[in-house]
Write a protein that holds these residues in place. Sequence first.
Motif, mmCIF file in Angstrom:
data_model
loop_
_atom_site.group_PDB
_atom_site.id
_atom_site.type_symbol
_atom_site.label_atom_id
_atom_site.label_comp_id
_atom_site.label_asym_id
_atom_site.label_seq_id
_atom_site.Cartn_x
_atom_site.Cartn_y
_atom_site.Cartn_z
ATOM 1 N N GLN A 109 9.182 17.253 -5.246
ATOM 2 C CA GLN A 109 10.275 17.941 -4.641
ATOM 3 C C GLN A 109 11.717 17.384 -4.599
ATOM 4 O O GLN A 109 12.567 18.349 -4.403
ATOM 5 C CB GLN A 109 9.755 18.417 -3.195
ATOM 6 N N GLU A 110 11.843 16.231 -4.690
ATOM 7 C CA GLU A 110 13.208 15.481 -5.056
ATOM 8 C C GLU A 110 14.020 16.018 -6.182
ATOM 9 O O GLU A 110 13.236 16.033 -7.070
ATOM 10 C CB GLU A 110 13.137 13.943 -4.821
ATOM 11 N N PRO A 111 15.222 16.452 -6.224
ATOM 12 C CA PRO A 111 16.070 17.125 -7.135
ATOM 13 C C PRO A 111 16.084 16.029 -8.217
ATOM 14 O O PRO A 111 16.079 16.319 -9.723
ATOM 15 C CB PRO A 111 17.189 17.180 -6.820
ATOM 16 N N SER A 112 16.178 14.587 -8.119
ATOM 17 C CA SER A 112 15.853 13.602 -9.552
ATOM 18 C C SER A 112 14.608 12.913 -9.190
ATOM 19 O O SER A 112 13.919 12.638 -8.088
ATOM 20 C CB SER A 112 17.276 12.749 -9.376
ATOM 21 N N GLN A 113 14.331 12.310 -10.218
ATOM 22 C CA GLN A 113 12.894 11.534 -10.327
ATOM 23 C C GLN A 113 13.058 10.489 -9.104
ATOM 24 O O GLN A 113 14.059 9.612 -9.164
ATOM 25 C CB GLN A 113 12.780 10.873 -11.659
ATOM 26 N N ALA A 114 11.955 10.406 -8.397
ATOM 27 C CA ALA A 114 11.888 9.411 -7.421
ATOM 28 C C ALA A 114 10.472 8.715 -7.505
ATOM 29 O O ALA A 114 9.538 9.450 -7.722
ATOM 30 C CB ALA A 114 11.919 10.073 -6.050
ATOM 31 N N GLY A 115 10.256 7.511 -7.170
ATOM 32 C CA GLY A 115 9.113 6.787 -6.953
ATOM 33 C C GLY A 115 8.796 6.841 -5.682
ATOM 34 O O GLY A 115 9.638 7.500 -4.814
ATOM 35 N N VAL A 116 7.598 6.108 -5.186
ATOM 36 C CA VAL A 116 7.152 6.212 -3.912
ATOM 37 C C VAL A 116 7.214 4.712 -3.442
ATOM 38 O O VAL A 116 6.541 3.683 -4.153
ATOM 39 C CB VAL A 116 5.861 6.739 -3.747
ATOM 40 N N LEU A 117 7.440 4.603 -2.232
ATOM 41 C CA LEU A 117 7.475 3.137 -1.526
ATOM 42 C C LEU A 117 6.949 2.893 -0.055
ATOM 43 O O LEU A 117 7.126 4.104 0.599
ATOM 44 C CB LEU A 117 8.957 2.780 -1.422
ATOM 45 N N VAL A 118 6.180 2.108 0.354
ATOM 46 C CA VAL A 118 5.797 1.990 1.670
ATOM 47 C C VAL A 118 6.099 0.723 2.219
ATOM 48 O O VAL A 118 6.224 -0.263 1.410
ATOM 49 C CB VAL A 118 4.181 2.074 1.524
ATOM 50 N N MET A 119 6.716 0.551 3.346
ATOM 51 C CA MET A 119 7.173 -0.418 3.979
ATOM 52 C C MET A 119 6.387 -0.636 5.298
ATOM 53 O O MET A 119 5.771 0.390 5.981
ATOM 54 C CB MET A 119 8.638 -0.562 4.540
ATOM 55 N N SER A 120 5.737 -2.199 5.435
ATOM 56 C CA SER A 120 4.888 -2.203 6.576
ATOM 57 C C SER A 120 5.227 -3.754 7.141
ATOM 58 O O SER A 120 5.742 -4.633 6.623
ATOM 59 C CB SER A 120 3.402 -2.116 6.298
ATOM 60 N N ARG A 121 4.765 -3.948 8.394
ATOM 61 C CA ARG A 121 4.747 -5.329 9.067
ATOM 62 C C ARG A 121 4.077 -6.228 8.197
ATOM 63 O O ARG A 121 4.576 -7.432 7.950
ATOM 64 C CB ARG A 121 4.319 -5.231 10.411
ATOM 65 N N TYR A 122 2.709 -5.981 7.859
ATOM 66 C CA TYR A 122 2.037 -6.712 7.009
ATOM 67 C C TYR A 122 0.970 -5.940 6.286
ATOM 68 O O TYR A 122 0.519 -4.872 6.915
ATOM 69 C CB TYR A 122 1.207 -7.748 8.048
ATOM 70 N N LEU A 123 0.958 -6.284 4.973
ATOM 71 C CA LEU A 123 -0.206 -5.569 4.105
ATOM 72 C C LEU A 123 -1.155 -6.335 3.668
ATOM 73 O O LEU A 123 -0.802 -7.264 2.828
ATOM 74 C CB LEU A 123 0.609 -4.689 3.064
ATOM 75 N N PRO A 124 -2.520 -6.410 4.342
ATOM 76 C CA PRO A 124 -3.415 -7.433 3.675
ATOM 77 C C PRO A 124 -3.907 -7.286 2.151
ATOM 78 O O PRO A 124 -3.471 -6.312 1.558
ATOM 79 C CB PRO A 124 -4.731 -6.931 4.574
ATOM 80 N N PRO A 125 -4.374 -8.223 1.579
ATOM 81 C CA PRO A 125 -4.651 -8.074 0.220
ATOM 82 C C PRO A 125 -5.147 -7.013 -0.325
ATOM 83 O O PRO A 125 -4.945 -6.336 -1.377
ATOM 84 C CB PRO A 125 -5.560 -9.363 -0.245
ATOM 85 N N THR A 126 -6.183 -6.423 0.452
ATOM 86 C CA THR A 126 -7.166 -5.291 -0.042
ATOM 87 C C THR A 126 -6.076 -3.833 -0.125
ATOM 88 O O THR A 126 -6.160 -2.825 -0.886
ATOM 89 C CB THR A 126 -8.422 -5.111 0.801
ATOM 90 N N VAL A 127 -5.198 -3.914 0.808
ATOM 91 C CA VAL A 127 -4.295 -2.583 0.836
ATOM 92 C C VAL A 127 -3.400 -2.796 -0.132
ATOM 93 O O VAL A 127 -2.895 -2.023 -0.840
ATOM 94 C CB VAL A 127 -3.768 -2.688 2.380
ATOM 95 N N ARG A 128 -2.768 -3.935 -0.442
ATOM 96 C CA ARG A 128 -1.682 -4.289 -1.472
ATOM 97 C C ARG A 128 -2.435 -3.878 -2.863
ATOM 98 O O ARG A 128 -1.911 -3.126 -3.593
ATOM 99 C CB ARG A 128 -1.405 -5.602 -1.273
ATOM 100 N N GLU A 129 -3.662 -4.256 -2.998
ATOM 101 C CA GLU A 129 -4.402 -3.885 -4.015
ATOM 102 C C GLU A 129 -4.641 -2.302 -4.451
ATOM 103 O O GLU A 129 -4.225 -1.842 -5.427
ATOM 104 C CB GLU A 129 -5.828 -4.576 -4.130
ATOM 105 N N ALA A 130 -4.904 -1.806 -3.240
ATOM 106 C CA ALA A 130 -5.036 -0.086 -3.090
ATOM 107 C C ALA A 130 -3.769 0.634 -3.563
ATOM 108 O O ALA A 130 -3.828 1.296 -4.254
ATOM 109 C CB ALA A 130 -5.867 0.147 -2.195
ATOM 110 N N LEU A 131 -2.646 0.023 -2.976
ATOM 111 C CA LEU A 131 -1.357 0.745 -3.282
ATOM 112 C C LEU A 131 -1.069 0.274 -4.529
ATOM 113 O O LEU A 131 -0.684 1.404 -5.323
ATOM 114 C CB LEU A 131 -0.371 0.119 -2.539
ATOM 115 N N GLU A 132 -1.290 -0.763 -5.204
ATOM 116 C CA GLU A 132 -0.987 -0.937 -6.680
ATOM 117 C C GLU A 132 -1.837 -0.117 -7.475
ATOM 118 O O GLU A 132 -1.412 0.599 -8.612
ATOM 119 C CB GLU A 132 -1.208 -2.431 -6.980
ATOM 120 N N GLU A 133 -2.867 0.124 -7.109
ATOM 121 C CA GLU A 133 -3.910 1.033 -8.033
ATOM 122 C C GLU A 133 -3.380 2.426 -8.011
ATOM 123 O O GLU A 133 -3.549 3.250 -8.965
ATOM 124 C CB GLU A 133 -5.242 0.893 -7.462
#
Length: 160
Positions: A109-133
């Motif tokens: 819905q953004e007027p210009s192309q935008a990526g998606v980004l999540v910020m967190s206190r700590y991301l365990p390896p399994t969550v980082r892998e899922a985000l990358e996927e």
Amino acid sequence: MRSVNYHVPRRAERVYFLNMERPMTYPLDPPRTDVELLDVCTELLQARFPPSWRAVAVREWPRADFDGLMTIQSNVGEDIRFVFEVKRMIKGRSDVASIAKRLRNAAIQEPSQAGVLVMSRYLPPTVREALEEETVSFIDATGNLLVKADRPALYIRDRG
């Protein structure tokens, strides 16, 4: 005897890019609020850029679909934009799928192309892998990050 690197803070690592070297420090206390978390993650990303690049996060709270927009201003004249969400904790892959879907819908819905980004206190390896996927960029306050964009090309990855 003093170390050659006596000026480097205790909890530090070196960041190398474009023939430049700067000490990288991490906060001793975890961020307590979403605003502190956003500031810490933005600073961690900014520290990995050349001096002429800037990461500017604009909070859009309270919004139901995302928390704000981050613009990375490069010296090539094109800005990189990310729709972002600040989460203190992401529990697992099911959280990742719902966050990714919501952020992608907001980015469309953004007027210009935008990526998606999540910020967190700590991301365990399994969550980082899922985000990358799910092709979601991420930064956590411990220094784990993966930020990717196609245009202009950007790829930053680090482990905290």
